[in-house]
Structure formats: structure tokens, C-alpha cells
Design a protein around this motif. Sequence first.
Motif, mmCIF file in Angstrom:
data_model
loop_
_atom_site.group_PDB
_atom_site.id
_atom_site.type_symbol
_atom_site.label_atom_id
_atom_site.label_comp_id
_atom_site.label_asym_id
_atom_site.label_seq_id
_atom_site.Cartn_x
_atom_site.Cartn_y
_atom_site.Cartn_z
ATOM 1 N N ALA A 22 0.833 -1.201 0.000
ATOM 2 C CA ALA A 22 0.000 0.000 0.000
ATOM 3 C C ALA A 22 0.866 1.248 0.000
ATOM 4 O O ALA A 22 0.601 2.198 -0.753
ATOM 5 N N ARG A 23 1.881 1.254 0.821
ATOM 6 C CA ARG A 23 2.804 2.398 0.874
ATOM 7 C C ARG A 23 3.364 2.727 -0.504
ATOM 8 O O ARG A 23 3.359 3.893 -0.926
ATOM 9 N N ASP A 24 3.817 1.731 -1.203
ATOM 10 C CA ASP A 24 4.487 1.960 -2.488
ATOM 11 C C ASP A 24 3.499 2.173 -3.636
ATOM 12 O O ASP A 24 3.694 3.062 -4.471
ATOM 13 N N THR A 25 2.451 1.377 -3.676
ATOM 14 C CA THR A 25 1.527 1.437 -4.810
ATOM 15 C C THR A 25 0.661 2.680 -4.771
ATOM 16 O O THR A 25 0.426 3.318 -5.796
ATOM 17 N N ILE A 26 0.183 3.044 -3.592
ATOM 18 C CA ILE A 26 -0.676 4.237 -3.497
ATOM 19 C C ILE A 26 0.117 5.502 -3.810
ATOM 20 O O ILE A 26 -0.400 6.419 -4.452
ATOM 21 N N ARG A 27 1.378 5.551 -3.406
ATOM 22 C CA ARG A 27 2.184 6.735 -3.757
ATOM 23 C C ARG A 27 2.368 6.846 -5.266
ATOM 24 O O ARG A 27 2.480 7.951 -5.807
ATOM 25 N N ALA A 28 2.392 5.722 -5.956
ATOM 26 C CA ALA A 28 2.581 5.743 -7.413
ATOM 27 C C ALA A 28 1.280 5.951 -8.169
ATOM 28 O O ALA A 28 1.249 6.663 -9.182
ATOM 29 N N ALA A 107 7.505 9.085 -6.885
ATOM 30 C CA ALA A 107 6.634 8.183 -6.129
ATOM 31 C C ALA A 107 7.326 7.691 -4.868
ATOM 32 O O ALA A 107 6.719 7.600 -3.803
ATOM 33 N N GLU A 108 8.616 7.389 -4.971
ATOM 34 C CA GLU A 108 9.365 6.904 -3.816
ATOM 35 C C GLU A 108 9.675 8.024 -2.835
ATOM 36 O O GLU A 108 9.851 7.778 -1.641
ATOM 37 N N SER A 109 9.774 9.255 -3.319
ATOM 38 C CA SER A 109 10.153 10.375 -2.466
ATOM 39 C C SER A 109 8.979 11.032 -1.764
ATOM 40 O O SER A 109 9.143 11.661 -0.725
ATOM 41 N N SER A 110 7.798 10.928 -2.350
ATOM 42 C CA SER A 110 6.665 11.688 -1.837
ATOM 43 C C SER A 110 6.076 11.036 -0.588
ATOM 44 O O SER A 110 6.432 9.930 -0.198
ATOM 45 N N THR A 170 3.514 22.412 5.287
ATOM 46 C CA THR A 170 2.796 23.038 4.179
ATOM 47 C C THR A 170 3.704 23.159 2.962
ATOM 48 O O THR A 170 3.311 22.833 1.835
ATOM 49 N N VAL A 171 4.923 23.613 3.191
ATOM 50 C CA VAL A 171 5.872 23.785 2.091
ATOM 51 C C VAL A 171 6.270 22.432 1.515
ATOM 52 O O VAL A 171 6.336 22.252 0.287
ATOM 53 N N ILE A 172 6.542 21.465 2.377
ATOM 54 C CA ILE A 172 6.965 20.142 1.905
ATOM 55 C C ILE A 172 5.865 19.488 1.069
ATOM 56 O O ILE A 172 6.114 19.014 -0.048
ATOM 57 N N GLN A 173 4.634 19.477 1.588
ATOM 58 C CA GLN A 173 3.539 18.844 0.844
ATOM 59 C C GLN A 173 3.231 19.615 -0.435
ATOM 60 O O GLN A 173 2.983 19.012 -1.495
ATOM 61 N N GLY A 174 3.256 20.940 -0.367
ATOM 62 C CA GLY A 174 3.036 21.730 -1.572
ATOM 63 C C GLY A 174 4.129 21.523 -2.595
ATOM 64 O O GLY A 174 3.867 21.502 -3.811
ATOM 65 N N GLY A 175 5.355 21.355 -2.125
ATOM 66 C CA GLY A 175 6.460 21.081 -3.034
ATOM 67 C C GLY A 175 6.262 19.781 -3.794
ATOM 68 O O GLY A 175 6.569 19.698 -4.995
ATOM 69 N N LEU A 178 3.689 20.410 -6.592
ATOM 70 C CA LEU A 178 4.296 21.096 -7.728
ATOM 71 C C LEU A 178 5.213 20.163 -8.515
ATOM 72 O O LEU A 178 5.223 20.181 -9.749
ATOM 73 N N ALA A 179 5.992 19.367 -7.788
ATOM 74 C CA ALA A 179 6.911 18.448 -8.459
ATOM 75 C C ALA A 179 6.150 17.440 -9.314
ATOM 76 O O ALA A 179 6.567 17.113 -10.434
ATOM 77 N N LYS A 180 5.026 16.945 -8.801
ATOM 78 C CA LYS A 180 4.222 16.001 -9.575
ATOM 79 C C LYS A 180 3.572 16.699 -10.770
ATOM 80 O O LYS A 180 3.524 16.145 -11.870
ATOM 81 N N ALA A 181 3.075 17.913 -10.540
ATOM 82 C CA ALA A 181 2.424 18.639 -11.634
ATOM 83 C C ALA A 181 3.408 18.944 -12.756
ATOM 84 O O ALA A 181 3.057 18.889 -13.933
ATOM 85 N N GLY A 182 4.653 19.265 -12.379
ATOM 86 C CA GLY A 182 5.670 19.563 -13.375
ATOM 87 C C GLY A 182 6.525 18.382 -13.740
ATOM 88 O O GLY A 182 7.444 18.513 -14.567
#
Length: 210
Positions: A22-28, A107-110, A170-175, A178-182
Motif C-alpha cells: 500500500a505504501r508503495d503502490t498508493i504513492r505511485a 513516487a518513492e520520495s513523496s 505546508t511547504v513540503i507537501q506543496g512542493g 508542484l513536483a508532480k504537476a511539473g
Amino acid sequence: MSRPTKHAPERGDARNRLLEAARDTIRAKGFASTSIDDLCKAAEVTKGAFFHNFGSKEALGVEAAEFWARTTADFFVAASYHHHRDALDRVLAYVAFRKTIITENLAESSCLVGTMAQEIYMAFPRIRDACGASIFDHASSLEADIELARCERGITDDWTAESLARYTQTVIQGGFVLAKAGNDPKLARESLTHLERYIRLLFRVAEDER
């Protein structure tokens, strides 16, 4: 008694395998796009093992958030940023550490709980609350060092250690968003670089101290 194997794990092993899956698949893939079949395949267990351990996908989501909280707490407790003698140095080293663990694989970093909270906060309140507990508990681990740094540097401005600790998340989650969007992990690191600058400004760190 026969030895457990990846095809016939012991009951506890099946549970951990499913939580790790779940940890790995849901992040991806996200929570909604991750099926029970996906989790069972990744964990190499049967559907029967899944329902024996969790009963439902929602129950798995709650426990996955709690599993994330436990395992990441251990990871951060062991991190080197705690070794600095100065409280503000520990706070800044925490931010620097968060930057270093962002890899090219988003996916692994988020963050699992951040990923789930954004997606399911209305549909699955129990999962949302478990995700919130994980994020806020982690934020609270920074409060003592922030408050000590305030005292040591004579900061009396009208913000609190609690609010700044929450803002780091807030900054970490928002980052991550943005990283996923870009599709670019550099965007998450850039956010943390600005967070570091902001903290230095709050604590009035002079140029010759940097």
C-alpha cells in the motif's frame, strides 16, 4: 511447521507485505486507482489474506497511514540533523535533510499520507484523520527545537513554534504537488530552499552566520 515463503507467508508477514505494498503502490497510483488486486499482487498474497487482515480497502488505508507514521518516525529519529548542538542549526538541518531525500523517483520520495489526504479527505474521513495525525505529529517533532531557537535568539514576534512547525509541512507537501504537476523533483527542492531562506529571515540570521 513449514517455513513461510513469499507464496505462503505467515499471517503477520502477509499483513506487513500488504502495508508495504500500500505504501508503495498508493504513492505511485493514488488511493482510488489502487485496487485490492493490485495490492495482493504486489504483496504476493491472496485476496483471502487481504480480507482476513483488513476487511476493507478503507481499513487498509487507515492502517497504511498509521504504518507510515510509525516507520517514518523511526527514520527521522535516526537522522543526522539531530546531532547539531544549536537548536536553529537543527531546524535548518532538518530542512536540508528533507531536500536530500527527494530523489528523481517522485513516487518513492513523496509522502503517502499527504498523497492520500489530498485525494480522499471528503470521501474517507477515517483515512483523512489518520493521515492528519501522521502529518501533525511529525510537525510537532520540530516544535521543541523551534521554541528553543526562539528563546536563544530572543525572538518575540507574534508567531509560534507550533505554527512554524506546521508551515514546514505546508511547504513540503506543496512542493510535492508542484513536483508532480511539473514532473520534476527539482520543484520540490526549490520550495525547500525558499523555506530555508524564510526561516533564516524569521530568526534574523546575519550573512556572516550563513
